[in-house]
Design an enzyme around this catalytic site. Structure first.
Site, mmCIF file in Angstrom:
data_model
loop_
_atom_site.group_PDB
_atom_site.id
_atom_site.type_symbol
_atom_site.label_atom_id
_atom_site.label_comp_id
_atom_site.label_asym_id
_atom_site.label_seq_id
_atom_site.Cartn_x
_atom_site.Cartn_y
_atom_site.Cartn_z
ATOM 1 C CD GLU A 1 -0.518 0.801 6.459
ATOM 2 O OE1 GLU A 1 -1.604 0.399 6.073
ATOM 3 O OE2 GLU A 1 -0.320 1.975 6.847
ATOM 4 C CD GLU B 1 -2.686 6.614 2.792
ATOM 5 O OE1 GLU B 1 -3.229 5.667 3.381
ATOM 6 O OE2 GLU B 1 -1.678 7.208 3.243
ATOM 7 C CG ASP C 1 -0.113 0.048 2.533
ATOM 8 O OD1 ASP C 1 0.906 -0.665 2.618
ATOM 9 O OD2 ASP C 1 -0.497 0.770 3.455
ATOM 10 N NE ARG D 1 0.993 4.319 6.105
ATOM 11 C CZ ARG D 1 0.023 4.925 5.438
ATOM 12 N NH1 ARG D 1 0.098 6.213 5.176
ATOM 13 N NH2 ARG D 1 -1.028 4.240 5.020
#
Length: 894
Positions: free
Chosen positions: A476, A747, A470, A474
């Protein structure tokens, strides 16, 4: 602007070839000369090249050899198949190499010469083929231990093959040289169920006599803290290594060197390396020569054996992560805070290579970020807890520094510690991404749209790092399913994503629960499993998109149980055919006005969205069942689909056709998935347009509505409105981030606000490809390249351009399994001109915008007199023709 002569080089190539029929670009399992094939019936493919028009393959002959002996010879097979031709010869042998070639016949009576021979090597086909043993360090050797083994090759080596995988990430070296050019291997899968191994031809690295094999193993995705919350050792607590080197000598004898209790281990210079935080290396601890014979390893520790499973081992089917573009900084900035920051000019994913001279003990610390803040300072708040920092301690003298087992998403690098002067030429940012072949290009007369295409492509590069992540910067970097499915069709245009998606879809199946739930993240490393509409539907949407793009029936066959299990799960939790239960992300990150006094927030009922995707997944299951010949399922789910749509109408649509949620996304999904009866569709499309007008010609859609928005507008006769949205450059829009300096897709529609401040740092990635799904519309609608479902994979091509907006030209190329498709159009001097290239062994239906058939010319003559062109008539403002392979130029007054 470039002149639209894109087809001319291709035309020149065809003319140079004359009438000579040739076979090129041979592939096995979609790869050139693959190593480690574990399909017992590997599928072969090839392209045809021949000048002229309307050329089709009528027959082929394939010959496969092992050790110069024929193991399969088809003879002349009457068929136009040139992709997915399955091997059907003698049983294939584990670890053995095979060569093959093909010749073809065409409809002109020509026979091609035999193609050049190409190659594949089988993988290790059963667990018993692995005689090597899993090993781990016998003592604590840090989180990036070194493993080493010396051996002697007593004879001259004819060929040598290394089979290797780890629990973690690895770099292998033989006799002081790196093995292969893959990075972050073995990649990321659902390791406890599927662990990929890699295969390398290492013949050139070995020699008769003494040799050394060394492997560094980092934590990788296997052990790095990942997910929510950040949990380390998700798949295991030890760095394990499994390696098997197979030697064949010139006299025909063989030898096998595998990991076992004769190996040794030691800590190295990598002190820490994790996915989110980066890498720390003390180069004073480098063990010079450790990967060569003759090194004194007396102080190294013995390894320990482990009984880790070999039943989960699979060959690698997808292209590895490799190094690609490099960037030298465009400038060095001194920020208002006095920090020294390098600007590489492009938001990318990878790392920085540094050339430096310093004293022993000097430090180099590099921090990574995507943007500078409003004041011009280095901004890392949106990285959340990710440190995203590489640190080095120098051993002294000239050195080249780079990490091994991490990656960063960045445009800017802060020099937190750096000895000596800063010279731009000493820094090089290296882009890392899965080495999927480039297949698509799009260019038009508008520089902003061209930048949008650039941003889409770089969003894909940065986030297709073995899994479709995604975001890359970061804490994630996960394989969110919703993001991947909305972008999947665009991805197949830009690059050959077939093997990439097939591999990842197998992990979707692996992590799907027994109840049929597909987690929102694949591989699944987060707590809590629930099936969210538009996310879990990746299990139906992506297999179908891969099938459409590549014509691969096998992907539907492989994924059909997963597709069916997901639809059955929804069926089970639905009440009266209405899916109004569970947790859903909804139309993620939709636009909502800051000042919503009039209640215009584009909040779409999450259960309305769920019902639309329930219908869509059911329809795709029906479509897949029809392709696979599952007639009982076709009947069963066709009946279910009718009930799903009836339930939708009763729950979410008023008798006069108004949606309960009067949002753009609600109308888009209802229209895209045919939730409304035909009598209500036109007025629903008008209401969608009215909503867009109410927002001053802006979109308000989020992740689930945006991919279909322009397609729906075009389908219902509002292409002009789609172009208005495309060219909108104020927030929210595709071009607003470009005005704000974006080099990748954001995003959020307003990641950087108009006043220069940022959206909430908790979720504000500047490299996040989901909204790049508009690329699919650029290819399929603006340039007009599409495929018919009766012959998917562009065996039967659609060319239907939709000129509009302020565009005066557009051109696209798309390399498919049969060759390169090209469509380019230009409006000049009151004339619309369309250049089309159709690959050999395919056909196309071409739509030319015109007032009548008689108004269209092909080349210098009338359309009706054009060789190889069959006129079908007029349709909705287009002259429609059928063509075979070749180059065509159509023109009509505009």
């Amino acid at each position: 602007m470039r002149k639209l002569v894109l087809c001319l080089p291709l035309l020149a190539t065809c003319l140079a070839a004359g009438a000579q029929l040739r076979v090129t670009h041979l592939t096995c399992e979609g790869l050139s000369d693959p190593l480690g094939v574990d399909n017992l019936h590997p599928r072969l493919g090839w392209e045809l090249q021949e000048g002229g028009r309307g050329v089709l393959q009528t027959a082929y002959e394939v010959k496969v050899e092992k050790d110069k002996k024929v193991v399969w010879e088809t003879g002349k097979v009457a068929s136009d198949a040139s992709v997915y031709v399955a091997y059907a010869g003698a049983p294939l042998v584990s670890a053995q190499g095979y060569s093959w070639q093909v010749r073809v016949w065409d409809n002109r009576g020509h026979t091609s010469p035999w193609s050049a021979k190409t190659f594949w090597r089988m993988g290790l086909l059963t667990p018993s083929d692995w005689t090597a043993q899993w090993i781990v360090p016998g003592v604590d050797n840090g989180n990036a231990p070194l493993f080493r083994k010396t051996f002697q090759a007593g004879k001259k080596i004819r060929e040598a093959t290394l089979f290797i995988t780890v629990h973690g990430m690895y770099e292998a070296r033989i006799n002081g040289q790196r093995v292969g050019d893959a990075y972050l291997a073995p990649g990321w899968t659902s390791y406890n169920k599927r662990l990929e191994y890699q295969v390398y031809d290492v013949t050139g690295l070995l020699r008769q006599g003494d040799n050394a094999l060394g492997v560094t193993v980092g934590l990788g995705w296997f052990r790095s803290p990942l997910g929510f919350p950040r949990v380390g050792d998700h798949y295991g607590k030890e760095n394990g290594l499994l390696a098997q080197l197979e030697l064949t000598y010139t006299d025909g004898t063989t030898e096998r060197i595998g990991t076992g209790d004769t190996w040794k281990s030691s800590p190295g210079s990598i002190l820490s390396a994790t996915i989110y935080d980066g890498e720390t290396i003390d180069t004073r601890l480098d063990k010079t020569g450790w990967d060569k014979p003759g090194y004194d390893d007396a102080s190294w520790s013995p390894v320990a054996l482990r009984d880790f499973p070999k039943t989960t081992l699979i060959a690698t089917h997808n292209e590895p992560v490799r190094k690609h573009e490099t960037f030298t900084p465009v400038s060095v900035i001194t920020t208002p805070k006095g920090e020294h920051v390098l600007d590489f000019g492009q938001n990318l994913v990878g790392w920085v290579v540094v050339k430096i001279s310093g004293k022993p003990g000097d430090s180099v610390i590099l921090s990574h970020a995507e943007v500078l803040d409003k004041a011009g300072n280095f901004y890392t708040d949106n990285l959340r807890s990710a440190k995203a920092q590489d640190s080095y301690v120098l051993r002294g003298g000239e050195q080249v520094l780079e990490p091994h087992f991490t990656f960063h998403g960045f445009r800017y690098v802060r020099l937190d510690q750096y000895p000596g002067p800063v010279r731009l030429e000493d820094f090089q940012a290296v882009a890392l991404y899965s080495d999927m072949p480039l297949t698509g290009s799009f260019h038009c007369s508008d520089t902003m749209i061209n930048q949008l295409q650039h941003n889409i492509q770089w969003g894909q590069k940065g986030n297709f790092l073995d899994v479709p992540t995604d975001c890359p910067q970061r804490d994630e970097r996960l394989g969110w399913t919703g993001d991947a499915q909305v972008f999947s069709r665009t991805a197949t245009f830009n690059r050959n994503a077939h093997n990439f998606f097939v591999k990842w879809l197998q992990d979707v199946s692996a992590d799907q629960t027994a109840e049929g739930i597909v987690p929102p993240v694949i591989p699944n490393v987060i707590d809590g499993v629930f099936g969210s509409a538009g996310w879990a539907d990746v299990s139906t949407i992506m297999p179908w998109n891969v099938y459409l793009a590549y014509g691969d029936t096998q992907v539907l066959r492989n994924q059909y149980p997963s597709m069916k299990a997901w639809v059955e799960y929804i069926h089970k939790v639905s009440r009266n055919d209405l899916w109004n239960t569970g947790s859903h992300f909804g139309d993620w990150l939709y636009y909502s006005p800051a000042d919503d006094n009039d209640g215009r927030a584009a909040v779409t009922d999450k259960y309305l969205i769920a019902q639309c995707f329930y219908a869509h997944s059911t329809q795709l299951l029906i479509d897949a069942a029809r392709v696979l010949g599952r007639t009982e399922d076709v009947a069963t789910y066709t009946d279910l689909l009718a009930r799903i749509k009836d339930a939708f109408m009763h729950e979410y649509v008023t008798p006069n056709g108004r949606m309960v949620s009067p949002t753009q996304t609600a109308y888009v999904l209802a229209l895209q998935f045919d939730m409304l009866p035909e009598s209500l569709r036109a007025q629903a499309a008008d209401r969608l347009v009215g909503n867009i007008r109410a927002y001053n010609n802006h979109l308000t859609t989020g992740f689930l509505g945006t991919p279909y928005l322009c397609h729906v507008l075009t389908r219902f006769g509002h292409t002009d409105v789609a172009y208005q949205l495309l060219f909108q450059d104020t927030y929210p829009s595709w071009l607003y981030p470009i005005k704000m300096g974006a080099t990748t897709i954001w995003e959020r529609w307003d990641g950087i606000k108009t006043d220069g401040t940022f959206e909430t740092p908790g979720m504000n990635s500047f490299n996040h490809y989901a909204y790049g799904a508009i690329g699919d519309w650029l290819y399929r609608v603006v340039s007009g390249i599409d495929t018919y479902t009766d012959a998917p994979g562009y065996k039967h091509i659609v060319i239907k351009p939709h000129p509009g907006g302020r565009l005066t030209s557009a051109e696209a190329t798309y390399a498919v399994n049969y060759g390169t498709i090209a469509s380019s159009w230009i409006i000049a001097g009151g004339q619309f001109t369309l250049h089309v290239t159709v690959p050999v062994n395919t056909s196309a239906t071409v739509y030319i915008p015109a007032s009548s058939v008689d108004a269209v010319r092909e080349g210098a003559g009338a359309l009706s007199a054009s060789a190889g062109v069959t006129v079908k008539g007029m349709e909705d403002g287009y002259a429609v023709v059928e063509v075979g392979s070749g180059d065509y130029t159509f023109s009509a007054p505009r």
